[in-house]
Scaffold this motif. Sequence first.
Motif, PDB file in Angstrom:
ATOM      1  N   HIS A 233       0.870  -1.294   0.144  1.00 15.52           N
ATOM      2  CA  HIS A 233       0.024  -0.031   0.113  1.00 15.52           C
ATOM      3  C   HIS A 233       0.854   1.127  -0.177  1.00 15.52           C
ATOM      4  N   PHE A 234       0.483   2.390  -0.275  1.00 15.11           N
ATOM      5  CA  PHE A 234       0.995   3.533  -0.683  1.00 15.11           C
ATOM      6  C   PHE A 234       0.544   4.665   0.522  1.00 15.11           C
ATOM      7  N   LEU A 235      -0.134   4.236   1.459  1.00 16.54           N
ATOM      8  CA  LEU A 235      -0.843   4.792   2.547  1.00 16.54           C
ATOM      9  C   LEU A 235       0.347   5.631   3.577  1.00 16.54           C
ATOM     10  N   GLU A 236       0.146   6.522   4.402  1.00 13.22           N
ATOM     11  CA  GLU A 236       1.040   7.099   5.359  1.00 13.22           C
ATOM     12  C   GLU A 236       1.160   6.138   6.418  1.00 13.22           C
ATOM     13  N   GLU A 237      -0.041   5.165   6.765  1.00  8.47           N
ATOM     14  CA  GLU A 237      -0.004   4.468   7.906  1.00  8.47           C
ATOM     15  C   GLU A 237      -0.642   3.012   7.433  1.00  8.47           C
ATOM     16  N   ARG A 238      -0.157   1.990   8.182  1.00 10.02           N
ATOM     17  CA  ARG A 238      -0.496   0.581   7.928  1.00 10.02           C
ATOM     18  C   ARG A 238      -1.849   0.568   8.068  1.00 10.02           C
ATOM     19  N   PRO A 239      -2.865  -0.022   7.063  1.00 10.08           N
ATOM     20  CA  PRO A 239      -4.208  -0.122   7.448  1.00 10.08           C
ATOM     21  C   PRO A 239      -4.493  -1.297   8.577  1.00 10.08           C
ATOM     22  N   TYR A 314      12.181  -4.570   4.084  1.00 11.58           N
ATOM     23  CA  TYR A 314      12.066  -4.910   2.956  1.00 11.58           C
ATOM     24  C   TYR A 314      10.869  -4.666   2.094  1.00 11.58           C
ATOM     25  N   PHE A 315       9.688  -4.706   2.819  1.00 11.48           N
ATOM     26  CA  PHE A 315       8.496  -4.202   2.038  1.00 11.48           C
ATOM     27  C   PHE A 315       8.450  -2.908   1.949  1.00 11.48           C
ATOM     28  N   GLU A 316       9.246  -2.102   2.578  1.00 13.37           N
ATOM     29  CA  GLU A 316       9.207  -0.720   2.395  1.00 13.37           C
ATOM     30  C   GLU A 316       9.822  -0.460   0.951  1.00 13.37           C
ATOM     31  N   GLU A 317      10.884  -1.282   0.637  1.00 20.08           N
ATOM     32  CA  GLU A 317      11.518  -1.015  -0.672  1.00 20.08           C
ATOM     33  C   GLU A 317      10.608  -1.563  -1.812  1.00 20.08           C
ATOM     34  N   VAL A 318       9.975  -2.377  -1.490  1.00 18.15           N
ATOM     35  CA  VAL A 318       8.986  -2.779  -2.429  1.00 18.15           C
ATOM     36  C   VAL A 318       7.780  -2.005  -2.680  1.00 18.15           C
ATOM     37  N   LYS A 319       7.222  -1.375  -1.797  1.00 20.39           N
ATOM     38  CA  LYS A 319       6.203  -0.197  -1.967  1.00 20.39           C
ATOM     39  C   LYS A 319       6.815   0.766  -2.644  1.00 20.39           C
ATOM     40  N   ALA A 320       8.059   1.319  -2.269  1.00 23.95           N
ATOM     41  CA  ALA A 320       8.592   2.325  -3.008  1.00 23.95           C
ATOM     42  C   ALA A 320       8.767   2.058  -4.490  1.00 23.95           C
ATOM     43  N   PRO A 346      -4.651   4.787  -7.388  1.00 26.39           N
ATOM     44  CA  PRO A 346      -4.753   3.727  -6.476  1.00 26.39           C
ATOM     45  C   PRO A 346      -3.971   3.820  -5.128  1.00 26.39           C
ATOM     46  N   THR A 347      -4.387   3.364  -4.329  1.00 23.12           N
ATOM     47  CA  THR A 347      -3.914   3.524  -2.877  1.00 23.12           C
ATOM     48  C   THR A 347      -2.754   2.432  -2.532  1.00 23.12           C
ATOM     49  N   GLY A 348      -2.271   1.615  -3.742  1.00 22.06           N
ATOM     50  CA  GLY A 348      -1.339   0.582  -3.531  1.00 22.06           C
ATOM     51  C   GLY A 348      -1.572  -0.217  -4.797  1.00 22.06           C
TER      52      GLY A 348
END
Length: 438
Positions: A233-239, A314-320, A346-348
């Motif tokens: 997801h590309f949101l500021e906080e984890r859902p 690692y997930f942060e890298e994938v999101k970016a 899209p939000t992610g």
Amino acid sequence: MSVGIDYSHFINARSSRRRPALTREITKRQYGVKDLISLAEGVPNDSTFPFASITVNLKDGSSFDIEGQQLTSALQYIPTQGYPPLVKSAKNFTRTIHNPPNWENYETLITNGSQDGMSKVLEMILDDEDSIMVQEPYYAGTDAILKPYNINVIGVEQDQFGIVPKKLIESLENCQKYTEEGGGSMPKVIYLNPTASNPSGRTIPTERKKEIYKICCDYNILILEDDAYYFVHFLEERPMSFLSMDTQGRVIRLDSMSKVLSSGLRLGFLTGPKRLVQNIELHISSDILHSSVLSQVILEKLFEKWEISGFLAYFEEVKAFYKTRRDYTLACMEKHLKGLCEWESPTGGMFIWFKVLGVSDVYEMLLVRGIKKHITFIPGQNYMADPTKACNFVRASYSKASLKQIDKAMQLLAELIREEQVLLRRKLDSIDDDIIIK
């Protein structure tokens, strides 16, 4: 967790007749027991396997070896629930991330990706002529599972924040009225893809999730939470997940490593009320015995190496990575499709869901004339509860094609839409001419 839920209501007659195979039970009970002499196992002898060790090299330059007892485990039969060290890691991961109430009443099992888990869950719940509620549009892989069941798929309308609670209640009230008139039965489950959903890219906000959860409690419906894009997801906080608010024990959550580690490893895990997970385990046992152990050992080695903090980093890298592609794709659409299409950001995830203006049905435009231009998109019919109706929505994926290819595809799509609009105007003019002549 509510003791008032009768879980037998969610297990169909065929599934309720499943019983554990004795050989599988023996495998489960004797796994890891030291100094046990077993003449019960009908398994191949490890010494006949040709593998001495397996080395996995990571892109960061590090590596790890699978050898000794871990290699033996990776190459041999294991309990259906999964490779025990990985089951423990998956449980710890789920509890750390979601922290559901009454954790002791949940169980986890390893699946061949979330698609495998979803198939087993629906196989357990559904009978022919049952109903299931889905968000519309919804993931086409779910439709592929549902088609053989001859069931009623009830699509619940979405806005930019996912399914609309008011529409969900309206659909349920209509079902209840129809059921009371002797026309069927109430849905037992709702399928939701709540984070950066495929195909719409929408994420259901926390407050709306709470509304939806309450509605499902009121109408005694299970929530099948398929969250393959939760960590993209590309949101500021984890859902906040449905699992994290599940006070009653009516959420079955599907997690997947396909979008963040490897789709080919076919790894996911399922978490839900013990009574239901135990039955799902019987489905897996009778089907594939257990998920690929080598894949499970690889994932467990990553848990040992990275720990949860390393996975999240690692997930942060994938999101970016995907966020950059989303932003570029939106820029290409703004350049080529402005005035021809409408879309949301899209939000992610990996997809953009957009509406083509001036074209009522995009199916032939995309799959016949689009192919001739050497571009492919998925027509929106593929994601609708009733795929026979005309649809002017399109799903575009920005995950794999190069940035240059994405720009070119949007340019060619713009040409295709303009050509389609001309064709439609000519057809309308021809119809008008026929009317005048007559």
